[in-house]
Each structure stands twice: as structure tokens, then as C-alpha cells.
Design a protein around this motif. Structure first.
Motif, PDB file in Angstrom:
ATOM      1  N   GLU A 323      30.015  47.814  36.339  1.00 18.48           N
ATOM      2  CA  GLU A 323      28.921  47.710  37.295  1.00 18.48           C
ATOM      3  C   GLU A 323      28.228  46.360  37.140  1.00 18.48           C
ATOM      4  OE1 GLU A 323      26.687  51.085  35.965  1.00 18.48           O
ATOM      5  OE2 GLU A 323      27.475  52.363  37.559  1.00 18.48           O
ATOM      6  N   VAL A 324      27.753  45.818  38.240  1.00 15.91           N
ATOM      7  CA  VAL A 324      27.009  44.558  38.192  1.00 15.91           C
ATOM      8  C   VAL A 324      25.654  44.779  38.848  1.00 15.91           C
ATOM      9  CG1 VAL A 324      29.061  43.106  38.221  1.00 15.91           C
ATOM     10  CG2 VAL A 324      27.983  43.762  40.389  1.00 15.91           C
ATOM     11  N   ALA A 325      24.720  43.895  38.540  1.00 16.14           N
ATOM     12  CA  ALA A 325      23.401  43.966  39.160  1.00 16.14           C
ATOM     13  C   ALA A 325      23.522  43.737  40.659  1.00 16.14           C
ATOM     14  CB  ALA A 325      22.475  42.939  38.528  1.00 16.14           C
ATOM     15  N   GLY A 326      22.733  44.508  41.423  1.00 22.18           N
ATOM     16  CA  GLY A 326      22.839  44.443  42.876  1.00 22.18           C
ATOM     17  C   GLY A 326      22.582  43.075  43.449  1.00 22.18           C
ATOM     18  N   VAL A 327      21.761  42.256  42.785  1.00 25.70           N
ATOM     19  CA  VAL A 327      21.446  40.938  43.322  1.00 25.70           C
ATOM     20  C   VAL A 327      22.692  40.062  43.438  1.00 25.70           C
ATOM     21  CG1 VAL A 327      20.908  39.928  41.066  1.00 25.70           C
ATOM     22  CG2 VAL A 327      19.857  38.977  43.127  1.00 25.70           C
ATOM     23  N   PHE A 328      23.699  40.307  42.590  1.00 21.12           N
ATOM     24  CA  PHE A 328      24.917  39.494  42.638  1.00 21.12           C
ATOM     25  C   PHE A 328      25.823  39.901  43.795  1.00 21.12           C
ATOM     26  CE2 PHE A 328      23.427  38.954  38.303  1.00 21.12           C
ATOM     27  CZ  PHE A 328      23.447  37.579  38.211  1.00 21.12           C
ATOM     28  N   VAL A 329      25.659  41.118  44.283  1.00 19.26           N
ATOM     29  CA  VAL A 329      26.371  41.499  45.495  1.00 19.26           C
ATOM     30  C   VAL A 329      25.862  40.667  46.663  1.00 19.26           C
ATOM     31  CG1 VAL A 329      26.872  43.390  47.079  1.00 19.26           C
ATOM     32  CG2 VAL A 329      26.761  43.838  44.620  1.00 19.26           C
ATOM     33  N   HIS A 330      24.541  40.546  46.790  1.00 18.97           N
ATOM     34  CA  HIS A 330      23.963  39.733  47.863  1.00 18.97           C
ATOM     35  C   HIS A 330      24.301  38.254  47.660  1.00 18.97           C
ATOM     36  CE1 HIS A 330      21.729  43.166  49.392  1.00 18.97           C
ATOM     37  NE2 HIS A 330      21.338  43.432  48.145  1.00 18.97           N
ATOM     38  N   ALA A 331      24.292  37.801  46.405  1.00 19.23           N
ATOM     39  CA  ALA A 331      24.635  36.405  46.140  1.00 19.23           C
ATOM     40  C   ALA A 331      26.075  36.114  46.546  1.00 19.23           C
ATOM     41  CB  ALA A 331      24.442  36.102  44.651  1.00 19.23           C
ATOM     42  N   THR A 332      26.980  37.086  46.339  1.00 22.53           N
ATOM     43  CA  THR A 332      28.383  36.910  46.737  1.00 22.53           C
ATOM     44  C   THR A 332      28.512  36.794  48.249  1.00 22.53           C
ATOM     45  OG1 THR A 332      29.154  38.123  44.793  1.00 22.53           O
ATOM     46  CG2 THR A 332      30.681  37.954  46.643  1.00 22.53           C
ATOM     47  N   VAL A 333      27.750  37.618  48.980  1.00 24.20           N
ATOM     48  CA  VAL A 333      27.780  37.531  50.440  1.00 24.20           C
ATOM     49  C   VAL A 333      27.352  36.138  50.897  1.00 24.20           C
ATOM     50  CG1 VAL A 333      26.827  38.440  52.588  1.00 24.20           C
ATOM     51  CG2 VAL A 333      27.346  39.992  50.701  1.00 24.20           C
ATOM     52  N   VAL A 334      26.264  35.640  50.314  1.00 23.04           N
ATOM     53  CA  VAL A 334      25.760  34.324  50.713  1.00 23.04           C
ATOM     54  C   VAL A 334      26.813  33.258  50.443  1.00 23.04           C
ATOM     55  CG1 VAL A 334      24.011  32.575  50.260  1.00 23.04           C
ATOM     56  CG2 VAL A 334      23.352  34.984  50.350  1.00 23.04           C
ATOM     57  N   ARG A 335      27.414  33.294  49.275  1.00 28.09           N
ATOM     58  CA  ARG A 335      28.417  32.276  48.949  1.00 28.09           C
ATOM     59  C   ARG A 335      29.644  32.410  49.836  1.00 28.09           C
ATOM     60  NH1 ARG A 335      30.261  29.797  43.106  1.00 28.09           N
ATOM     61  NH2 ARG A 335      31.445  28.101  44.061  1.00 28.09           N
ATOM     62  N   ASN A 336      30.077  33.645  50.087  1.00 27.63           N
ATOM     63  CA  ASN A 336      31.236  33.851  50.965  1.00 27.63           C
ATOM     64  C   ASN A 336      30.990  33.269  52.349  1.00 27.63           C
ATOM     65  OD1 ASN A 336      32.302  37.151  49.744  1.00 27.63           O
ATOM     66  ND2 ASN A 336      32.569  35.103  48.898  1.00 27.63           N
ATOM     67  N   LEU A 337      29.788  33.479  52.884  1.00 19.38           N
ATOM     68  CA  LEU A 337      29.502  33.006  54.235  1.00 19.38           C
ATOM     69  C   LEU A 337      29.378  31.487  54.289  1.00 19.38           C
ATOM     70  CD1 LEU A 337      26.960  35.723  55.445  1.00 19.38           C
ATOM     71  CD2 LEU A 337      29.300  35.373  56.252  1.00 19.38           C
ATOM     72  N   ILE A 338      28.674  30.910  53.329  1.00 15.98           N
ATOM     73  CA  ILE A 338      28.503  29.455  53.339  1.00 15.98           C
ATOM     74  C   ILE A 338      29.837  28.750  53.150  1.00 15.98           C
ATOM     75  CG2 ILE A 338      27.483  27.525  52.073  1.00 15.98           C
ATOM     76  CD1 ILE A 338      25.039  29.252  51.552  1.00 15.98           C
ATOM     77  N   GLU A 339      30.698  29.302  52.280  1.00 11.92           N
ATOM     78  CA  GLU A 339      31.992  28.676  51.993  1.00 11.92           C
ATOM     79  C   GLU A 339      33.115  29.189  52.893  1.00 11.92           C
ATOM     80  OE1 GLU A 339      31.244  27.708  47.258  1.00 11.92           O
ATOM     81  OE2 GLU A 339      32.535  29.377  47.816  1.00 11.92           O
ATOM     82  N   ARG A 340      32.779  30.092  53.829  1.00  9.59           N
ATOM     83  CA  ARG A 340      33.766  30.674  54.746  1.00  9.59           C
ATOM     84  C   ARG A 340      34.920  31.296  53.957  1.00  9.59           C
ATOM     85  NH1 ARG A 340      34.043  26.696  60.060  1.00  9.59           N
ATOM     86  NH2 ARG A 340      31.786  26.550  60.356  1.00  9.59           N
ATOM     87  N   ASP A 341      34.560  32.143  53.029  1.00  3.74           N
ATOM     88  CA  ASP A 341      35.525  32.663  52.063  1.00  3.74           C
ATOM     89  C   ASP A 341      35.501  34.182  51.985  1.00  3.74           C
ATOM     90  OD1 ASP A 341      37.539  32.277  50.132  1.00  3.74           O
ATOM     91  OD2 ASP A 341      36.088  32.456  48.492  1.00  3.74           O
ATOM     92  N   THR A 342      35.095  34.858  53.070  1.00  2.37           N
ATOM     93  CA  THR A 342      35.153  36.313  53.050  1.00  2.37           C
ATOM     94  C   THR A 342      36.602  36.766  53.139  1.00  2.37           C
ATOM     95  OG1 THR A 342      34.919  36.435  55.437  1.00  2.37           O
ATOM     96  CG2 THR A 342      32.889  36.511  54.132  1.00  2.37           C
TER      97      THR A 342
END
Length: 716
Positions: A323-342
Motif C-alpha cells: 500500500e502507498v499513501a494516497g497523495v502519491f496516487v494523485h502525484a502519479t496522475v499529475v506526472r502522467n498527464l504532464i509527461e503524456r505517459d498514461t
């Protein structure tokens, strides 16, 4: 390899369709999520974390265990931290952060406490406590650099305290996540309908503000952000790409940043946050933990960022957790979108077609191969496909993994069951029914063709083998039926084993006689050599049986073997209702006559010149004579095989040499010298004794001038 027919192909297709449809059906949709988990784990272990946290466009400010253990926060209620939070956020903004998002919700304020405290309530005594915090929120919001988070729910919504919502002018976005039926977060929602209008979620809004755009809906229904069409297997979601397993996001302790504010180190904030998206959230081990696609390999709560004022805690080492802290789920979304890496997932039709195709390949393999071979093919192809899927996942394309593997395994099991119950039933029947009557090669041909044997034949070059026990009729008269059956079964079994071990096929038994052929039904270029070798071994085996077998004791059995090579018709010969796989031609008749001719020469094995010629230099021979057998006008030369080349005994070599000398005199009409030569070994060689007698007779009464050295046999 088993040959497959039209019925097998139809069965393989139907089995693949059933297996593929079942594993991709909605009740088993968790398999799709499991594929993402396995691919994430394999990529993390095989490819590894190759992303430098310093390049991350998003960072996390963590309210962690260190914060709770560090003054002035140690022992203080979190509602009292607001002023310090405002100071830290101001320094982060001054450091050049693009936008800040709250993954923590302060849904109440101590200013509203009604708990009595003297003559007034505790809250009344703390009026204005949140003033600085609210001012900081307003300033950040006015610059478009702050978003507060909320949890949308029909039953228990969590929203920021109204004063905070007012301060940020309703710059509040949802923190809700998309959870699969197995309670794992693999995708995140893009927006929620609020008052009938789609409102982006926290992470999407953060990415949009960082990119200077806003989410839009394309005519095709896809979501687009700053020219990036967001892949969406599930409507209004994006699939998370945990490429760095959480370690690609720098994490700063809130306690250290507060101390850095006190220290006045503005350069640190500039180095750490310039141009970054910042998420403020809790990473406590007991609070807001989420299961994600990293659950199999283990994820991390970011990577500790550089320190500013406080020393790193002694227990700062991180370990992978399911399990990871929920804030890193949101951080992953932000990075995926900015880097076009979803992650791009295949849609249901493509996923189903791929699954069915893979299952069909394995079903066909299971139809053609033995179960162990088919299982090996399944394992090899699954490993190869998994490697391909991991390679595609490196480029953010998620091919289905568990569905093809499980569907093909199910197809393998079903095809094996189909073969056992239906397809191979006929094969087992054929093999069982004809095993005692036909050669294995003939049965294999029947099974491969899927047809019963039919009348017909073909010309083949073969070597015929005829054997017969000498004087057996008179011996049999002295035996009981039981003794006779025991002896014959042991003799025929021993001879058959030798013949078949040398590639021969026993055509039939005629009493004590054996008719066999070499070179059919299986092709054998060395059929003559193998037939001669089998004849020599049969002769040795009979001597062994005479010496050691109780059934043969005192019988002194001997046999005669005739060998002839040539063209013959081989195939299913007989009537339409009953036929045998057998052979017909003059080659067969000559072999039969040679078997009988042995009794005139006192030999055990006699072969034609064609057989001798086809063996090459494999054996030592002696030429016996030129004979004319019954039913055939043309004379043939006949030979006796002695042993393998160089393996003949001294006595055999001597007899062969003397016999060749006498035969030469005989053919030169010098009968006196021929008789003297043959007499030299006549006592140990019946053939020499026969020729010595014939030579003396012709010496006394010379033949006419037209005499030829050909012996015409009077009987069979």
C-alpha cells in the motif's frame, strides 16, 4: 505429430471462443486489473526504476511521522498547525511553485469550538486564530496557485471548512479515486458532474494549471489536455502508470520545511520547488493507505528530497509496501498527464480477439501434440508473449496478460479432454483393433489419414525373408498339443522380435514358417543389409534356444532361411470384405524357393545375388551355386552369408576358400580337380560334400558339350 482434421479445427475454434469469452466476461473483469498489476511488477523488476526524481514535475510535501514528532507540532492538535502551514505554503510559492494542491482536508476550525473554557467557549477565546492561514489561502488562490481538496459522497462528504472554501473562492476539487471491484486503484477519474457540469478532479486540475490549459472533450468523446488525448479504457478515467514505483517523486518533510522557513533559506525553496506542482498530504503508515497496481512488487512513498534545516531521521530507510499513501496516487496522475505517459489499455473487443486468438493457437497445438508437448508449447509461448507484453508496457501500452494465459490454459485442458473423449477414441480403437494384425507403420498411416485401410498397393523394392523349421512335421508328431503350442510360441516370438528389431514386418505365419519383408511398410534403404543381419541373428537365437530352453531340450531343431531382394507389389490385398497387408511378386516366389533350396546344400541361410549385391561390403559371403528353381526358367546365383565382414571364423574362411576353388574347377569342367578340392572340406561342410559327389559322377561320365554349370532343383 498428430494430423488434425476439419472436425478438430472446428473443435479448436469453438473451444478458443468459449475460453476467450469466459475469461474476458464481466464476472472475471478483475483479470484485466491483474494484468496491469503483473505488468507493473515485471517491468519494475526487469527494467527497474530509471527515472531521476529531480526531473519530476510534481513533488510532495509530507505530513509524516517526523512532523508529528518535531516541535512545535509534537503533541499539538492538527487544527493548530494552520498558521505554520500558511507560512510554508507562502515560501513554496515564493520559490516558484506552479500550483499547490491539498490532499488533506481541514474540515473544522478550533475557532468554532463550543467546549466551555471559563466564562466563554474555547472557540470564542481563539477568534482570529485562522486569520493568517486564511489570508495565505486567499493570496495563493488569487494567483491561481492553490487548490483545496474535498471528498464527494452522498452519505459522508468531506469538505474544507466553509471559511477556507470562501477564502479560495471555491477553488476546491474532488480527491475521489476510482476503485476496481477488488478494491485496487488502477485508474483515476478525470471529472465529476457537479450541478450538472463536469468539474475536473484535483490531479487533472493541477496538471491543467501547470500546463496552462484546461481539459476539453473531443468530438469522439475522449478527454484532451493541452493537445494530449488521454487514453481511457473505462469512460472518464485514465489508467495510472506507476513507472517509477513511487520512487520518482521527491518528498519533503513538512517539519523540515517549517524549520527552513524559520531559517530563512529562500534559495532552498527555489531549488526544490521552482516550476513544480506541489501536493500537500499525509504519508503516515496508518492513514490514507491505498492498494494500487504496485501491490505485487511493492511501491514507495516517494524518495526523500534534500534537507534544509533538520537532520534526517535515523529510520529514514524506505521499504517497498503493498500500500502507498494516497497523495502519491494523485502525484502519479499529475506526472502522467504532464509527461503524456498514461497507460493505454486495449478496448474490450481487441482484448477479447487477442485472447481468443492466443487460445486458438494453443488449442491447435494441443490437438496436434501429446499433452506434455502441448503444455511445453503453452509455457514457451506464454513466456514469449509475456516478454512482448512487458516490452509494450515499457512504452505505456498494456496488452492483456492474464486473460490470454488463462484462456489458453483452459483451452489446452478442454482440447485434451476433447481428444480423450472424442477425437482419439477412434485412434485408440484402430490401434487396439489392428495392433496384432498390421504393422505399426500401417496403423500410423491409418490414424494420420483418418481412413480405414482399403484395397490397393504400390511397387516397392524389398527384401523377402522366408524361414521354415527342418523336419518339423515328424518332430511334432512326438509332442503333445500343449508342448507343441509352447514350443511354437517361444520360437515364433523369439524370431519375430529379431525380425522387427531389424525393421522387418512379419507378413504371416504358416504353421512353423515365417514370411516377412524388409523395406515395407516403412521405407528402409538398408533393407537387404538388415534382412541378412536378422537372418544371422535368428540362426544364432535358434542355437541358443536349443541349448537353454526347456521346451527345445533334446529336439535339435534347425531351420532354413531364404532371402531375395527386388521389386514387389506391397499393400492391402484381398477381397472387399477381407484383406491383408501383404506382398506379391516373383521376388516373393524366389525367396520361398531359396528357403527350400537350403536342404540340397545343407545350409541354413541362402540369399540371391541381388540381396548380396545390395548389402555392399557389410558381410562375408561364399557363392554356393547357380541354380534354376521350379517355376522359373532363368538361373540365379545363390550365396551363403557367413558373418559380418572380418568377423568370420578361421574355419569359415578356410571352407569358403576351398569351396571357391572347387567351384571354379567345376565351372571350368575340370571335374577331377573339383572333386579333390571339395573333398578337402567335405567332412565339415555338407555343400562341399554334395559338390564332391556330383563332380566325381561327372568326371566318370562327362556331360555333353552344351552343358552349363547350373543346378536345376527338382523340388521346392
Amino acid at each position: 505429430m498428430r494430423r488434425i482434421g476439419r472436425r478438430d479445427i472446428v473443435a479448436a475454434i469453438l473451444i478458443a471462443l468459449v475460453a476467450g469469452a469466459v475469461v474476458t466476461s464481466p464476472p472475471l473483469q478483475t483479470l484485466q486489473g491483474l494484468s496491469l498489476d503483473i505488468l507493473t511488477a515485471l517491468r519494475g523488476r526487469l527494467i527497474g526504476d530509471r527515472r531521476d526524481p529531480a526531473t519530476s514535475p510534481v513533488v510532495v510535501v509530507a505530513i509524516d511521522g517526523e512532523t508529528y514528532d518535531t516541535p512545535p507540532f509534537k503533541g499539538s492538535p492538527t487544527q493548530t498547525w494552520t498558521r505554520e502551514i500558511g507560512r510554508v505554503l507562502g515560501s513554496i510559492t515564493d520559490g516558484g511553485a506552479k500550483v499547490i494542491g491539498f490532499d488533506v482536508i481541514f474540515k473544522n476550525s478550533i475557532e468554532q469550538s463550543e467546549i466551555p473554557f471559563g466564562d466563554t467557549s474555547f472557540g470564542a477565546r481563539l477568534k482570529g486564530f485562522d486569520r493568517d492561514y486564511l489570508i495565505a489561502l486567499r493570496q495563493l488562490s488569487d494567483n491561481g496557485k492553490l487548490l483545496l481538496g474535498e471528498i464527494l459522497s452522498n452519505d459522508h462528504p468531506d469538505a474544507p471548512y466553509p471559511a477556507q472554501r470562501f477564502a479560495v473562492k471555491n477553488s476546491v476539487r474532488a480527491l475521489n479515486v476510482h476503485t476496481d471491484p477488488d478494491d485496487v486503484i488502477r485508474r483515476m477519474p478525470l471529472s465529476f458532474a457537479i450541478d450538472g457540469k463536469p468539474v475536473p478532479t484535483m490531479a487533472v486540475e493541477l496538471a491543467a494549471r501547470a500546463l496552462g490549459g484546461k481539459p476539453e472533450m473531443t468530438p469522439s468523446g475522449a478527454s484532451e489536455l493541452s493537445g494530449y488525448s488521454i487514453p481511457s479504457a473505462v469512460p472518464n478515467t485514465l489508467t495510472l502508470n506507476f513507472r517509477g514505483m513511487g520512487r520518482d517523486v521527491p518528498t519533503f518533510s513538512f517539519a523540515d520545511l517549517r524549520a527552513c522557513v524559520e531559517k530563512g533559506d529562500r534559495d532552498f525553496f527555489r531549488r526544490a520547488f521552482d516550476g513544480k506542482v506541489v501536493l500537500l498530504g499525509s504519508i503516515l503508515t496508518f492513514d490514507d493507505r491505498k492498494l494500487t497496481s504496485m501491490r505485487l512488487a511493492g511501491g514507495y512513498d516517494g524518495t526523500p528530497g534534500p534537507r534544509c534545516a533538520l537532520p534526517a531521521p535515523a529510520n529514514a530507510a524506505q521499504k517497498a509496501r503493498s500500500e502507498v499513501a494516497g497523495v502519491f496516487v494523485h502525484a502519479t496522475v499529475v506526472r502522467n498527464l504532464i509527461e503524456r505517459d498514461t497507460v493505454t489499455e486495449l478496448g474490450f473487443p481487441a482484448r477479447t480477439i487477442l485472447t481468443i486468438a492466443f487460445a486458438a493457437v494453443i488449442a491447435c497445438a494441443a490437438c496436434m501434440l501429446a499433452p506434455s508437448g502441448a503444455l511445453t508449447v503453452w509455457f514457451v509461448l506464454t513466456v514469449m508473449y509475456a516478454a512482448l507484453a512487458v516490452g509494450a508496457f515499457v512504452h505505456a501500452l498494456a496488452l492483456p496478460l492474464t486473460e490470454p494465459a488463462l484462456a489458453s490454459l483452459a483451452a489446452l485442458a478442454m482440447m485434451i479432454g476433447y481428444r480423450f473423449v472424442l477425437a482419439d477414441r477412434d485412434e485408440r480403437f484402430l490401434r487396439k483393433s489392428f495392433a496384432f494384425y498390421l504393422a505399426p507403420e500401417v496403423i500410423n498411416t491409418m490414424v494420420a489419414s483418418g481412413k480405414m485401410p482399403a484395397l490397393g498397393g504400390e511397387m516397392r523394392n524389398v527384401t523377402m525373408f522366408f524361414s521354415d523349421l527342418a523336419g518339423f512335421s515328424s518332430i511334432a508328431e512326438t509332442m503333445t498339443p500343449g508342448e507343441l503350442v509352447t514350443l511354437m510360441n517361444e520360437y515364433l516370438s523369439a524370431m519375430t522380435d529379431i525380425i522387427e528389431s531389424h525393421g522387418g514386418y512379419v507378413d504371416k505365419y504358416i504353421g512353423d514358417s515365417i514370411v516377412a519383408m524388409f523395406g515395407a511398410p516403412a521405407d528402409d534403404p538398408a533393407h537387404a543389409r538388415n534382412a541378412v543381419h536378422a537372418a544371422l541373428k535368428c540362426h544364432e537365437k535358434l542355437a541358443e534356444l536349443n541349448a537353454n530352453s526347456a521346451a527345445f531340450a533334446g529336439r535339435g531343431l534347425s531351420h532354413r532361411i531364404g532371402l531375395n531382394s527386388g521389386e514387389a507389389v506391397v499393400g492391402n490385398i484381398g477381397s472387399h470384405r477381407r484383406f491383408n497387408y501383404t506382398v506379391m511378386s516373383d521376388t516373393v516366389n524366389v525367396a520361398s524357393r531359396l528357403e527350400g533350396a537350403n536342404k540340397y546344400y545343407g545350409t541354413a541361410i541362402m540369399a540371391s545375388e541381388t540381396t548380396m549385391a545390395q548389402t555392399g561390403n557389410s558381410y562375408a559371403w561364399r557363392e554356393l551355386d547357380a541354380i534354376r528353381v521350379m517355376g522359373r526358367g532363368e538361373a540365379i546365383k545363390v550365396f551363403e552369408p557367413l558373418a559380418g565382414t572380418g568377423a568370420e571364423s578361421a574355419e569359415q574362411a578356410k571352407v569358403a576358400t576351398v569351396y571357391a576353388e572347387g567351384l571354379a574347377y567345376w565351372r571350368a569342367r575340370d571335374f577331377a580337380k573339383a572333386a579333390d578340392a571339395f573333398d578337402g572340406v567335405a567332412k565339415i561342410d555338407p555343400a562341399s560334400a554334395l559338390f564332391a559327389k556330383r563332380a566325381r559322377a561327372l568326371s566318370a561320365n562327362p556331360p555333353p558339350p552344351d552343358w552349363t554349370p547350373v543346378n536345376t532343383l527338382e523340388g521346392k
